[in-house]
Design an enzyme around this catalytic site. Structure first.
Site, PDB file in Angstrom:
ATOM      1  N   GLN A 166      -9.512   1.047   0.430  1.00  0.00           N
ATOM      2  CA  GLN A 166      -9.857   1.723   1.680  1.00  0.00           C
ATOM      3  C   GLN A 166     -10.277   3.158   1.379  1.00  0.00           C
ATOM      4  O   GLN A 166      -9.883   3.730   0.356  1.00  0.00           O
ATOM      5  CB  GLN A 166      -8.681   1.699   2.660  1.00  0.00           C
ATOM      6  CG  GLN A 166      -8.382   0.299   3.183  1.00  0.00           C
ATOM      7  CD  GLN A 166      -7.173   0.251   4.083  1.00  0.00           C
ATOM      8  OE1 GLN A 166      -6.170   0.900   3.825  1.00  0.00           O
ATOM      9  NE2 GLN A 166      -7.253  -0.543   5.144  1.00  0.00           N
ATOM     10  N   ASP A 205      -5.699   2.648  -1.217  1.00  0.00           N
ATOM     11  CA  ASP A 205      -6.339   3.546  -0.259  1.00  0.00           C
ATOM     12  C   ASP A 205      -6.642   4.857  -0.982  1.00  0.00           C
ATOM     13  O   ASP A 205      -5.719   5.588  -1.375  1.00  0.00           O
ATOM     14  CB  ASP A 205      -5.419   3.769   0.943  1.00  0.00           C
ATOM     15  CG  ASP A 205      -6.125   4.497   2.078  1.00  0.00           C
ATOM     16  OD1 ASP A 205      -6.771   5.526   1.800  1.00  0.00           O
ATOM     17  OD2 ASP A 205      -6.023   4.042   3.227  1.00  0.00           O
ATOM     18  N   GLU A 244       0.827  -1.203   0.000  1.00  0.00           N
ATOM     19  CA  GLU A 244       0.000   0.000   0.000  1.00  0.00           C
ATOM     20  C   GLU A 244       0.864   1.257   0.000  1.00  0.00           C
ATOM     21  O   GLU A 244       1.610   1.497   0.964  1.00  0.00           O
ATOM     22  CB  GLU A 244      -0.900   0.030   1.242  1.00  0.00           C
ATOM     23  CG  GLU A 244      -1.738   1.292   1.352  1.00  0.00           C
ATOM     24  CD  GLU A 244      -2.395   1.459   2.709  1.00  0.00           C
ATOM     25  OE1 GLU A 244      -3.382   2.217   2.793  1.00  0.00           O
ATOM     26  OE2 GLU A 244      -1.926   0.843   3.693  1.00  0.00           O
ATOM     27  N   GLU A 267     -11.351   2.968   6.660  1.00  0.00           N
ATOM     28  CA  GLU A 267     -10.202   3.328   7.498  1.00  0.00           C
ATOM     29  C   GLU A 267     -10.225   4.844   7.748  1.00  0.00           C
ATOM     30  O   GLU A 267      -9.361   5.577   7.275  1.00  0.00           O
ATOM     31  CB  GLU A 267      -8.890   2.894   6.849  1.00  0.00           C
ATOM     32  CG  GLU A 267      -7.733   2.928   7.834  1.00  0.00           C
ATOM     33  CD  GLU A 267      -6.412   2.526   7.217  1.00  0.00           C
ATOM     34  OE1 GLU A 267      -5.668   1.767   7.860  1.00  0.00           O
ATOM     35  OE2 GLU A 267      -6.108   2.964   6.094  1.00  0.00           O
TER      36      GLU A 267
END
Length: 260
Positions: A202, A176, A141, A238
């Site tokens: 996310q 993300d 990530e 998140e």
């Protein structure tokens, strides 16, 4: 319709960690994720998942000494033995919880440092090969350096190129949206381009990292885009709630209970 996973490290923090599973299920979530499970026995987490009919969508491999500032050590040549030990630890938790995705954190290192680059490629490959026989994907990530100064992996193109270069089937991208927007912008185009490599997504608002109903991103559009693209994985929440977690779940009402 996207399937959302409550992030129990950030959400429902009004409650002790093991009580957050019930709160997530009561709110309509069918899956959960969190940063690290290692302060609790794997059997205790597995029991909460079964009791509340929850799927474990994701958690991270051991990061080292988090309180001292460590954020993983995949890019740290001096920490390879610790990384190997962490693989075995994470496997015990993965087998107990049934999780199929684990995030390997890169750590704090200079991406221009050749030994760090060699260590990172080696660590990513070793981790992916270690978990492959167990049917578990390893995710990398990109994380922005505003939130984590000095983080090694801070570029989505670099992550894409590494995944393509290594050609390991269970090595995937953790996308993300919050980090992508801060690092690069152009989120929708990047989602379209990178979808074949994505193993998990996310979300959080930008710039506040709160609920996805505020800030500079149009999340209803992005959720519809995920459906148009045929994304079948989980979307991890998140984010840091502005107040009590249940008070900020108005955005989630239409998605509650989604499993397919």
């Amino acid at each position: 319709m996207p399937r959302f996973a409550a992030n129990l490290t950030m959400m429902f923090t009004e409650l002790p960690f093991l009580d957050r599973f019930a709160a997530a299920a009561d709110a309509g979530f069918t899956a959960v994720e969190f940063l690290f499970p290692y302060e609790h026995p794997p059997e205790a987490i597995a029991e909460r998942l079964r009791r509340h009919d929850l799927t474990q969508a994701l958690f991270n491999l051991p990061p080292g000494d988090w309180a001292a500032g460590e954020r993983g050590f995949a890019a740290r040549p001096d920490k390879f033995a610790e990384l190997q030990a962490g693989l075995a630890t994470a496997l015990r938790y993965a087998q107990a919880t049934g999780v199929k995705r684990l995030h390997l954190m890169a750590g704090i290192a200079d991406r221009g440092d050749p030994p760090a680059g060699v260590a990172y490629r080696k660590s990513v490959a070793v981790a992916a090969h270690f978990f492959a026989p167990h049917g578990i994907d390893v995710l990398i990530e990109p994380i922005n350096r505003r939130d984590v100064p000095g983080y090694y992996l801070d570029d989505f193109s670099f992550a894409r190129d590494l995944i393509v270069e290594l050609k390991i089937p269970n090595l995937k991208l953790q996308f993300d949206v919050y980090h992508c927007q801060i690092l690069h912008g152009d989120v929708t185009t990047r989602l379209r381009e990178l979808l074949p490599l994505i193993g998990h997504i996310q979300i959080a608002s930008v710039p506040s990292r709160g609920e996805p109903d505020d800030g500079e991103l149009n999340y209803p559009f992005l959720f519809e885009e995920l459906d148009r693209l045929g994304y079948a994985g989980y979307v991890g929440c998140e984010y840091r709630p502005r107040g009590a977690t249940p008070d900020g779940l108005g955005w989630f009402a239409r998605y509650a209970g989604a499993r397919e």
